[in-house]
Motif scaffolding. Structure first.
Motif, PDB file in Angstrom:
ATOM      1  N   VAL A 291      -3.617   2.321   8.312  1.00  0.00           N
ATOM      2  CA  VAL A 291      -4.126   3.650   8.175  1.00  0.00           C
ATOM      3  C   VAL A 291      -2.832   4.543   7.555  1.00  0.00           C
ATOM      4  CG1 VAL A 291      -4.795   5.738   9.350  1.00  0.00           C
ATOM      5  CG2 VAL A 291      -5.687   3.642  10.120  1.00  0.00           C
ATOM      6  N   LEU A 292      -3.214   5.183   6.689  1.00  0.00           N
ATOM      7  CA  LEU A 292      -2.412   6.209   6.024  1.00  0.00           C
ATOM      8  C   LEU A 292      -2.584   7.780   6.501  1.00  0.00           C
ATOM      9  CD1 LEU A 292      -2.288   4.868   2.465  1.00  0.00           C
ATOM     10  CD2 LEU A 292      -0.289   4.653   4.254  1.00  0.00           C
ATOM     11  N   ARG A 293      -1.684   8.375   7.176  1.00  0.00           N
ATOM     12  CA  ARG A 293      -1.746   9.640   7.653  1.00  0.00           C
ATOM     13  C   ARG A 293      -0.992  10.588   6.669  1.00  0.00           C
ATOM     14  NH1 ARG A 293      -1.196   7.755  13.707  1.00  0.00           N
ATOM     15  NH2 ARG A 293      -3.231   7.058  14.107  1.00  0.00           N
ATOM     16  N   VAL A 294      -1.436  11.775   6.071  1.00  0.00           N
ATOM     17  CA  VAL A 294      -0.522  12.471   5.331  1.00  0.00           C
ATOM     18  C   VAL A 294      -0.654  13.858   5.913  1.00  0.00           C
ATOM     19  CG1 VAL A 294      -0.421  13.584   3.041  1.00  0.00           C
ATOM     20  CG2 VAL A 294      -1.450  11.070   3.502  1.00  0.00           C
TER      21      VAL A 294
ATOM     22  N   SER B  38       0.837  -1.093  -0.075  1.00  0.00           N
ATOM     23  CA  SER B  38      -0.063  -0.061   0.106  1.00  0.00           C
ATOM     24  C   SER B  38       0.772   1.171  -0.152  1.00  0.00           C
ATOM     25  CB  SER B  38      -0.914  -0.036   1.283  1.00  0.00           C
ATOM     26  OG  SER B  38      -0.293   0.303   2.505  1.00  0.00           O
ATOM     27  N   GLY B  39       0.263   2.243  -0.171  1.00  0.00           N
ATOM     28  CA  GLY B  39       0.994   3.651  -0.433  1.00  0.00           C
ATOM     29  C   GLY B  39       0.207   4.672  -0.928  1.00  0.00           C
ATOM     30  N   LEU B  40       0.862   5.757  -1.502  1.00  0.00           N
ATOM     31  CA  LEU B  40       0.199   6.977  -2.152  1.00  0.00           C
ATOM     32  C   LEU B  40       1.024   7.009  -3.456  1.00  0.00           C
ATOM     33  CD1 LEU B  40       0.566   9.540   0.603  1.00  0.00           C
ATOM     34  CD2 LEU B  40      -1.397   8.093  -0.132  1.00  0.00           C
ATOM     35  N   THR B  41       0.049   7.381  -4.510  1.00  0.00           N
ATOM     36  CA  THR B  41       0.421   7.355  -6.027  1.00  0.00           C
ATOM     37  C   THR B  41       1.781   8.237  -6.227  1.00  0.00           C
ATOM     38  OG1 THR B  41      -1.210   9.046  -6.363  1.00  0.00           O
ATOM     39  CG2 THR B  41      -1.683   6.541  -6.972  1.00  0.00           C
ATOM     40  N   ALA B  42       1.908   9.291  -5.097  1.00  0.00           N
ATOM     41  CA  ALA B  42       2.937  10.181  -5.492  1.00  0.00           C
ATOM     42  C   ALA B  42       4.461   9.407  -5.184  1.00  0.00           C
ATOM     43  CB  ALA B  42       2.974  11.126  -4.409  1.00  0.00           C
TER      44      ALA B  42
ATOM     45  N   GLY C 183       8.151  18.066   1.810  1.00  0.00           N
ATOM     46  CA  GLY C 183       7.435  18.529   2.904  1.00  0.00           C
ATOM     47  C   GLY C 183       6.467  17.777   3.219  1.00  0.00           C
ATOM     48  N   VAL C 184       6.221  16.702   2.406  1.00  0.00           N
ATOM     49  CA  VAL C 184       5.059  15.830   2.810  1.00  0.00           C
ATOM     50  C   VAL C 184       5.438  14.670   3.638  1.00  0.00           C
ATOM     51  CG1 VAL C 184       3.497  14.269   1.721  1.00  0.00           C
ATOM     52  CG2 VAL C 184       3.764  16.474   0.548  1.00  0.00           C
ATOM     53  N   THR C 185       4.756  14.244   4.619  1.00  0.00           N
ATOM     54  CA  THR C 185       5.236  13.252   5.692  1.00  0.00           C
ATOM     55  C   THR C 185       3.917  12.390   5.596  1.00  0.00           C
ATOM     56  OG1 THR C 185       6.893  14.498   6.683  1.00  0.00           O
ATOM     57  CG2 THR C 185       5.816  12.595   7.905  1.00  0.00           C
ATOM     58  N   VAL C 186       4.186  11.273   5.411  1.00  0.00           N
ATOM     59  CA  VAL C 186       3.224   9.901   5.494  1.00  0.00           C
ATOM     60  C   VAL C 186       3.590   9.111   6.611  1.00  0.00           C
ATOM     61  CG1 VAL C 186       1.802   8.138   4.236  1.00  0.00           C
ATOM     62  CG2 VAL C 186       2.638  10.021   2.993  1.00  0.00           C
ATOM     63  N   GLU C 187       2.578   8.833   7.529  1.00  0.00           N
ATOM     64  CA  GLU C 187       2.664   7.759   8.572  1.00  0.00           C
ATOM     65  C   GLU C 187       1.763   6.408   8.110  1.00  0.00           C
ATOM     66  OE1 GLU C 187       3.210  10.448  12.594  1.00  0.00           O
ATOM     67  OE2 GLU C 187       1.260   9.415  12.069  1.00  0.00           O
ATOM     68  N   LYS C 188       2.329   5.571   8.040  1.00  0.00           N
ATOM     69  CA  LYS C 188       1.488   4.266   7.771  1.00  0.00           C
ATOM     70  C   LYS C 188       1.444   3.625   9.097  1.00  0.00           C
ATOM     71  CE  LYS C 188       2.192   1.782   4.000  1.00  0.00           C
ATOM     72  NZ  LYS C 188       2.519   0.944   2.879  1.00  0.00           N
ATOM     73  N   VAL C 189       0.239   3.293   9.710  1.00  0.00           N
ATOM     74  CA  VAL C 189      -0.027   2.650  10.939  1.00  0.00           C
ATOM     75  C   VAL C 189      -0.754   1.385  10.735  1.00  0.00           C
ATOM     76  CG1 VAL C 189      -1.027   3.000  13.195  1.00  0.00           C
ATOM     77  CG2 VAL C 189      -0.262   4.883  11.792  1.00  0.00           C
ATOM     78  N   TYR C 190       0.047   0.371  11.177  1.00  0.00           N
ATOM     79  CA  TYR C 190      -0.700  -0.982  11.136  1.00  0.00           C
ATOM     80  C   TYR C 190      -1.097  -1.452  12.599  1.00  0.00           C
ATOM     81  CZ  TYR C 190       1.673  -2.460   6.832  1.00  0.00           C
ATOM     82  OH  TYR C 190       2.133  -2.405   5.492  1.00  0.00           O
ATOM     83  N   ALA C 191      -2.449  -1.598  12.689  1.00  0.00           N
ATOM     84  CA  ALA C 191      -3.004  -2.065  14.004  1.00  0.00           C
ATOM     85  C   ALA C 191      -3.430  -3.149  14.264  1.00  0.00           C
ATOM     86  CB  ALA C 191      -4.218  -0.916  14.292  1.00  0.00           C
ATOM     87  N   PHE C 192      -2.701  -4.109  15.216  1.00  0.00           N
ATOM     88  CA  PHE C 192      -3.095  -5.440  15.550  1.00  0.00           C
ATOM     89  C   PHE C 192      -3.889  -5.653  16.765  1.00  0.00           C
ATOM     90  CE2 PHE C 192       0.762  -5.118  13.216  1.00  0.00           C
ATOM     91  CZ  PHE C 192       0.829  -6.094  12.114  1.00  0.00           C
TER      92      PHE C 192
ATOM     93  N   ALA D  30      -4.437   6.988  -2.534  1.00  0.00           N
ATOM     94  CA  ALA D  30      -3.865   5.988  -1.904  1.00  0.00           C
ATOM     95  C   ALA D  30      -4.262   4.573  -2.616  1.00  0.00           C
ATOM     96  CB  ALA D  30      -4.721   5.681  -0.532  1.00  0.00           C
ATOM     97  N   TYR D  31      -3.320   3.545  -2.563  1.00  0.00           N
ATOM     98  CA  TYR D  31      -3.722   2.411  -3.295  1.00  0.00           C
ATOM     99  C   TYR D  31      -3.361   1.202  -2.316  1.00  0.00           C
ATOM    100  CZ  TYR D  31       1.459   1.865  -3.986  1.00  0.00           C
ATOM    101  OH  TYR D  31       2.735   1.631  -3.540  1.00  0.00           O
ATOM    102  N   PHE D  32      -3.986   0.141  -2.705  1.00  0.00           N
ATOM    103  CA  PHE D  32      -3.798  -1.269  -1.911  1.00  0.00           C
ATOM    104  C   PHE D  32      -3.874  -2.385  -2.748  1.00  0.00           C
ATOM    105  CE2 PHE D  32      -5.936   2.176   0.476  1.00  0.00           C
ATOM    106  CZ  PHE D  32      -5.349   2.272   1.466  1.00  0.00           C
ATOM    107  N   GLN D  33      -2.759  -3.173  -2.700  1.00  0.00           N
ATOM    108  CA  GLN D  33      -2.722  -4.303  -3.637  1.00  0.00           C
ATOM    109  C   GLN D  33      -2.167  -5.325  -2.913  1.00  0.00           C
ATOM    110  OE1 GLN D  33      -0.352  -2.354  -6.520  1.00  0.00           O
ATOM    111  NE2 GLN D  33       1.509  -2.841  -5.915  1.00  0.00           N
ATOM    112  N   LEU D  34      -2.539  -6.661  -3.562  1.00  0.00           N
ATOM    113  CA  LEU D  34      -2.081  -7.910  -3.157  1.00  0.00           C
ATOM    114  C   LEU D  34      -1.048  -8.476  -4.139  1.00  0.00           C
ATOM    115  CD1 LEU D  34      -5.306  -9.607  -1.393  1.00  0.00           C
ATOM    116  CD2 LEU D  34      -3.314  -8.618  -0.084  1.00  0.00           C
ATOM    117  N   THR D  35       0.069  -8.745  -3.880  1.00  0.00           N
ATOM    118  CA  THR D  35       0.965  -9.633  -4.927  1.00  0.00           C
ATOM    119  C   THR D  35       0.946 -11.204  -4.581  1.00  0.00           C
ATOM    120  OG1 THR D  35       3.010  -9.216  -3.690  1.00  0.00           O
ATOM    121  CG2 THR D  35       2.189  -7.493  -5.354  1.00  0.00           C
ATOM    122  N   HIS D  36       1.152 -11.778  -5.552  1.00  0.00           N
ATOM    123  CA  HIS D  36       1.334 -13.297  -5.534  1.00  0.00           C
ATOM    124  C   HIS D  36       1.964 -13.847  -6.707  1.00  0.00           C
ATOM    125  CE1 HIS D  36       0.461 -17.552  -4.760  1.00  0.00           C
ATOM    126  NE2 HIS D  36       0.257 -17.369  -3.563  1.00  0.00           N
TER     127      HIS D  36
END
Length: 196
Positions: A107-110, A48-52, A88-97, A122-128
Motif C-alpha cells: 500500500v502506498l499512502r500519500v 514500486s513507487g510514485l512517478t514523482a 512537503g509530500v510524505t509517502v508511506e509504503k506498507v508491506y503486509a505479510f 503509482a507504478y509497479f514493476q518486476l525486474t529480472h
C-alpha cells in the motif's frame, strides 16, 4: 521479515522487495537449502513507487520502526512501513505479510502537507535479467522439455501473453504497456511473481 512461509528482504534503497526465500520449498540443486524465488542472482526484484522525482524505487526510504520483523506465534499478520518525503509530500509504503499466505500486500499512502498540488501516479514493476536459473535440468533441456522463464501479461483487451526477455531487449515486443485492469507477472519454472 520472517513469516511461517517465507523470509523477505526489503532494501531501503527504493523500499524494494529484493529477496524472497520460500521456507517450505527446497532448492532443486541443493535440497539442504530453501528455494530463493527473488534475489540478486538475476536482479530479480519487485519495485514500486510514485512517478514523482525522489519518491520512487531509486529514493532512500526510512523504516518507520526498527526490526527484527517476525510474524509472532498467535499473530495473523505482520506489517513493515517505510517512509520517503520530498517538498512537503510524505509517502508511506506498507508491506503486509499474512500467516499461511504467499501474498504480500503493498500500500502506498500519500500525504501532501505542501502548498503545491501533487498528482503522482503509482507504478509497479518486476525486474529480472531474463536468464534461466543456473540449476536448470540439463537432461530435460536436451529432450526439448523446457519451462518458460519470462514475463506474462493479462488484460481484458489482450488476454494472456508471454513475453520473452530477449524480445524486450531487442525491442521486438508487441505487448500492452498500459491497462486499467489485469496483471503483470514473471514466470519461472513452477513459480510466478505478479503485481495484481
Amino acid at each position: 521479515m520472517t513469516t511461517d512461509l517465507m523470509i523477505a528482504e526489503i532494501d531501503t534503497l527504493g523500499a524494494t522487495l529484493k529477496r524472497v526465500e520460500l521456507l517450505k520449498h527446497k532448492d532443486s540443486a541443493d535440497p539442504t537449502k530453501n528455494f530463493v524465488l527473488m534475489g540478486p542472482e538475476h536482479h530479480y526484484e519487485a519495485q514500486s513507487g510514485l512517478t514523482a522525482e525522489g519518491l520512487n524505487h531509486r529514493a532512500l526510504w526510512k523504516p518507520a520502526a526498527s526490526g527484527p520483523f517476525v510474524l509472532e506465534p498467535g499473530k495473523d499478520s505482520l506489517e513493515v512501513t517505510l517512509v520517503a518525503s520530498r517538498d512537503g509530500v510524505t509517502v508511506e509504503k506498507v508491506y503486509a505479510f499474512r500467516r499461511d499466505s504467499y501474498v504480500v500486500d503493498v500500500v502506498l499512502r500519500v500525504r501532501n502537507a505542501g502548498a503545491a498540488a501533487f498528482t503522482p501516479f503509482a507504478y509497479f514493476q518486476l525486474t529480472h535479467d531474463g536468464k534461466p536459473s543456473s540449476d536448470a535440468n540439463a537432461v530435460a533441456q536436451t529432450f526439448g522439455a523446457q519451462s518458460f522463464t519470462g514475463f506474462a501479461t493479462y488484460s481484458a483487451e489482450r488476454k494472456f501473453e508471454k513475453v520473452h526477455p530477449s524480445d524486450i531487449d531487442k525491442d521486438k515486443v508487441d505487448m500492452i504497456k498500459k491497462a486499467s485492469d489485469g496483471w503483470l507477472a514473471f514466470v519461472q519454472h513452477y513459480f510466478v511473481s505478479a503485481w495484481l
